[in-house]
Scaffold this active site. Structure first.
Site, PDB file in Angstrom:
ATOM      1  N   GLU A 234     120.316  61.133 -50.018  1.00  0.00           N
ATOM      2  CA  GLU A 234     119.684  59.832 -49.739  1.00  0.00           C
ATOM      3  C   GLU A 234     119.253  59.233 -51.071  1.00  0.00           C
ATOM      4  O   GLU A 234     119.456  59.822 -52.122  1.00  0.00           O
ATOM      5  CB  GLU A 234     118.493  60.004 -48.795  1.00  0.00           C
ATOM      6  CG  GLU A 234     117.419  60.919 -49.334  1.00  0.00           C
ATOM      7  CD  GLU A 234     116.298  61.231 -48.342  1.00  0.00           C
ATOM      8  OE1 GLU A 234     115.982  60.374 -47.499  1.00  0.00           O
ATOM      9  OE2 GLU A 234     115.733  62.327 -48.442  1.00  0.00           O
TER      10      GLU A 234
ATOM     11  N   LEU B  45     114.683  62.450 -45.419  1.00  0.00           N
ATOM     12  CA  LEU B  45     113.575  61.886 -44.659  1.00  0.00           C
ATOM     13  C   LEU B  45     114.134  61.009 -43.538  1.00  0.00           C
ATOM     14  O   LEU B  45     115.064  60.228 -43.761  1.00  0.00           O
ATOM     15  CB  LEU B  45     112.694  61.025 -45.581  1.00  0.00           C
ATOM     16  CG  LEU B  45     111.459  60.441 -44.899  1.00  0.00           C
ATOM     17  CD1 LEU B  45     110.409  61.530 -44.652  1.00  0.00           C
ATOM     18  CD2 LEU B  45     110.855  59.314 -45.720  1.00  0.00           C
TER      19      LEU B  45
ATOM     20  N   TYR C  44     102.029  60.949 -46.817  1.00  0.00           N
ATOM     21  CA  TYR C  44     101.744  59.526 -46.941  1.00  0.00           C
ATOM     22  C   TYR C  44     102.641  58.715 -46.027  1.00  0.00           C
ATOM     23  O   TYR C  44     103.593  59.241 -45.447  1.00  0.00           O
ATOM     24  CB  TYR C  44     101.877  59.074 -48.397  1.00  0.00           C
ATOM     25  CG  TYR C  44     103.304  58.963 -48.917  1.00  0.00           C
ATOM     26  CD1 TYR C  44     104.070  60.093 -49.162  1.00  0.00           C
ATOM     27  CD2 TYR C  44     103.873  57.715 -49.158  1.00  0.00           C
ATOM     28  CE1 TYR C  44     105.368  59.975 -49.643  1.00  0.00           C
ATOM     29  CE2 TYR C  44     105.176  57.593 -49.642  1.00  0.00           C
ATOM     30  CZ  TYR C  44     105.905  58.730 -49.881  1.00  0.00           C
ATOM     31  OH  TYR C  44     107.189  58.625 -50.343  1.00  0.00           O
TER      32      TYR C  44
ATOM     33  N   LYS D 234     107.068  63.705 -45.139  1.00  0.00           N
ATOM     34  CA  LYS D 234     106.821  62.643 -46.136  1.00  0.00           C
ATOM     35  C   LYS D 234     105.659  63.083 -47.020  1.00  0.00           C
ATOM     36  O   LYS D 234     104.522  62.618 -46.898  1.00  0.00           O
ATOM     37  CB  LYS D 234     106.562  61.302 -45.454  1.00  0.00           C
ATOM     38  CG  LYS D 234     106.770  60.128 -46.395  1.00  0.00           C
ATOM     39  CD  LYS D 234     106.905  58.828 -45.638  1.00  0.00           C
ATOM     40  CE  LYS D 234     106.828  57.611 -46.537  1.00  0.00           C
ATOM     41  NZ  LYS D 234     107.952  57.448 -47.449  1.00  0.00           N
TER      42      LYS D 234
ATOM     43  N   ARG E  54      89.775  75.358 -56.417  1.00  0.00           N
ATOM     44  CA  ARG E  54      91.223  75.544 -56.483  1.00  0.00           C
ATOM     45  C   ARG E  54      91.621  76.941 -56.009  1.00  0.00           C
ATOM     46  O   ARG E  54      91.248  77.950 -56.616  1.00  0.00           O
ATOM     47  CB  ARG E  54      91.727  75.315 -57.903  1.00  0.00           C
ATOM     48  CG  ARG E  54      93.252  75.291 -57.988  1.00  0.00           C
ATOM     49  CD  ARG E  54      93.740  74.947 -59.389  1.00  0.00           C
ATOM     50  NE  ARG E  54      95.192  74.911 -59.429  1.00  0.00           N
ATOM     51  CZ  ARG E  54      95.968  75.991 -59.486  1.00  0.00           C
ATOM     52  NH1 ARG E  54      95.431  77.195 -59.540  1.00  0.00           N
ATOM     53  NH2 ARG E  54      97.286  75.867 -59.502  1.00  0.00           N
TER      54      ARG E  54
ATOM     55  N   ARG F 191     105.580  59.343 -37.416  1.00  0.00           N
ATOM     56  CA  ARG F 191     106.051  60.215 -38.504  1.00  0.00           C
ATOM     57  C   ARG F 191     104.877  60.834 -39.266  1.00  0.00           C
ATOM     58  O   ARG F 191     104.925  61.997 -39.670  1.00  0.00           O
ATOM     59  CB  ARG F 191     106.954  59.416 -39.452  1.00  0.00           C
ATOM     60  CG  ARG F 191     107.621  60.301 -40.503  1.00  0.00           C
ATOM     61  CD  ARG F 191     108.649  59.547 -41.311  1.00  0.00           C
ATOM     62  NE  ARG F 191     108.051  58.472 -42.083  1.00  0.00           N
ATOM     63  CZ  ARG F 191     108.745  57.548 -42.749  1.00  0.00           C
ATOM     64  NH1 ARG F 191     110.067  57.577 -42.724  1.00  0.00           N
ATOM     65  NH2 ARG F 191     108.143  56.605 -43.437  1.00  0.00           N
TER      66      ARG F 191
HETATM   67  C1  LIG Z   1     113.272  59.954 -49.738  1.00  0.00           C
HETATM   68  C2  LIG Z   1     113.150  58.781 -48.835  1.00  0.00           C
HETATM   69  N1  LIG Z   1     114.117  58.556 -47.927  1.00  0.00           N
HETATM   70  C3  LIG Z   1     114.078  57.500 -47.096  1.00  0.00           C
HETATM   71  C4  LIG Z   1     113.029  56.584 -47.154  1.00  0.00           C
HETATM   72  C5  LIG Z   1     113.020  55.406 -46.215  1.00  0.00           C
HETATM   73  O1  LIG Z   1     112.068  55.579 -45.191  1.00  0.00           O
HETATM   74  P1  LIG Z   1     111.392  54.317 -44.497  1.00  0.00           P
HETATM   75  O2  LIG Z   1     112.507  53.497 -43.947  1.00  0.00           O
HETATM   76  O3  LIG Z   1     110.534  54.900 -43.444  1.00  0.00           O
HETATM   77  O4  LIG Z   1     110.632  53.603 -45.573  1.00  0.00           O
HETATM   78  C6  LIG Z   1     111.994  56.776 -48.069  1.00  0.00           C
HETATM   79  C7  LIG Z   1     110.876  55.843 -48.145  1.00  0.00           C
HETATM   80  O5  LIG Z   1     110.016  55.913 -48.973  1.00  0.00           O
HETATM   81  C8  LIG Z   1     112.056  57.900 -48.925  1.00  0.00           C
HETATM   82  O6  LIG Z   1     111.084  58.132 -49.833  1.00  0.00           O
END
Ligand SMILES: Cc1ncc(COP(=O)(O)O)c(C=O)c1O
Length: 280
Positions: free
Chosen positions: A179, A203, A33, A147, A100, A52
């Protein structure tokens, strides 16, 4: 409510937006997503989000996904049809609906959905006072650079943070902060911003990327390294970044006051720069 949503090429009233119960997004979390901010009816950092998305799709080997033109049309179409001035577009692509079976199905078309969400990104009252964070265990899989819609770890982390009266959970693994549950994490020491380096452990935030560029232009020093909760408790400042919060100052971590309980100057300045650019 009452939005127009996008499902597989069609714009529909939101109560008619439906996907199959056999969709692999539903059965296996087999999808990815993106969330792109919208300010003044315009997409912010759109190229970075689409880059991304393409990478996430390639990493989990989803082929035959809608083209870049289809993605552009969907984003613009959703903004227009919903008259979205400020908020964000959420979109996801899954491997599609099939009987499935863990193995990739043959000849299946990926599912794509998208919807708008209104939000006050510029005049966000949280940013004026700053937010609280608590540390939570990082329960996620080993490819956090993708993501993926598989978000049970972040869901449990965010809920734990919410139940403890915090805005965000900073996930901790092997003694270090990875994070936030839906954001990247930063502390400030001696006027230097410290944040974990990119790897499969976090991420690569699009807001993080923009922040690095802005900080560089303004001569704000950034060091990429791990930090522990203990180090964060003693930091001069802390903040988080994400598409839906831009730069958000943090004033408390696990009950330890940061920066005297006020948003710090570095976070405020970086937020201001980000907002200026988003509003251009
Ligand atoms: C785990 C995680 N880290 C960092 C981010 C920040 O990413 P972005 O700045 O692209 O929204 C997100 C955003 O949803 C996230 O889910």
């Amino acid at each position: 409510m009452g939005r127009i949503v996008y499902v597989n090429g069609e714009y529909l009233p939101e109560d008619q937006g439906k996907v199959s119960m056999f969709d692999r997004g539903f059965l296996f979390a087999d999808g990815v997503y993106e969330v792109t901010p919208v300010v003044n009816g315009r997409l912010v950092d759109y190229e970075a989000h689409m880059e991304r998305l393409a990478r996430s799709l390639a990493e989990i080997r989803i082929t035959g996904a809608p083209t870049r033109t289809a993605l552009d049309n969907m984003h613009m179409g959703l903004i227009k049809k919903n008259g979205l001035a400020e908020g964000y577009i959420y979109m996801q692509i899954t491997r599609g609906a099939a009987d499935r079976d863990f193995k990739f199905p043959k000849d299946v078309k990926p599912t794509m959905i998208g919807f708008t969400q209104t939000a006050s990104l510029i005049d966000n009252p949280n940013a004026t006072v700053g937010v609280k964070v608590v540390t939570v265990p990082d329960l996620r899989w080993k490819r956090r650079d993708i993501k993926s819609v598989m978000l049970l770890g972040p869901v449990l982390g965010k809920q734990e943070a919410y139940e403890k009266g915090a805005f965000e959970g900073w996930m901790v693994e092997d003694g270090y902060v990875t994070e936030g549950t839906s954001s990247n994490a930063y502390i400030v020491k001696d006027n230097t911003v410290i944040t974990r380096g990119l790897s499969s452990e976090i991420l690569a935030g699009c807001t993080r990327r923009a922040l690095f560029r802005l900080a560089n232009e303004q001569g704000v020093n950034i060091v990429e390294r791990k930090f522990t909760p203990d180090e964060a408790y003693g930091a001069e400042e802390a903040f988080l970044t994400s598409a839906s919060n831009f730069v958000m100052p943090i004033i408390e971590i696990d009950g330890h006051r940061i920066g005297g309980g006020q948003p710090g100057p570095v976070a405020r300045k970086l937020r201001e720069l980000f907002l200026q650019e988003a509003m251009k």
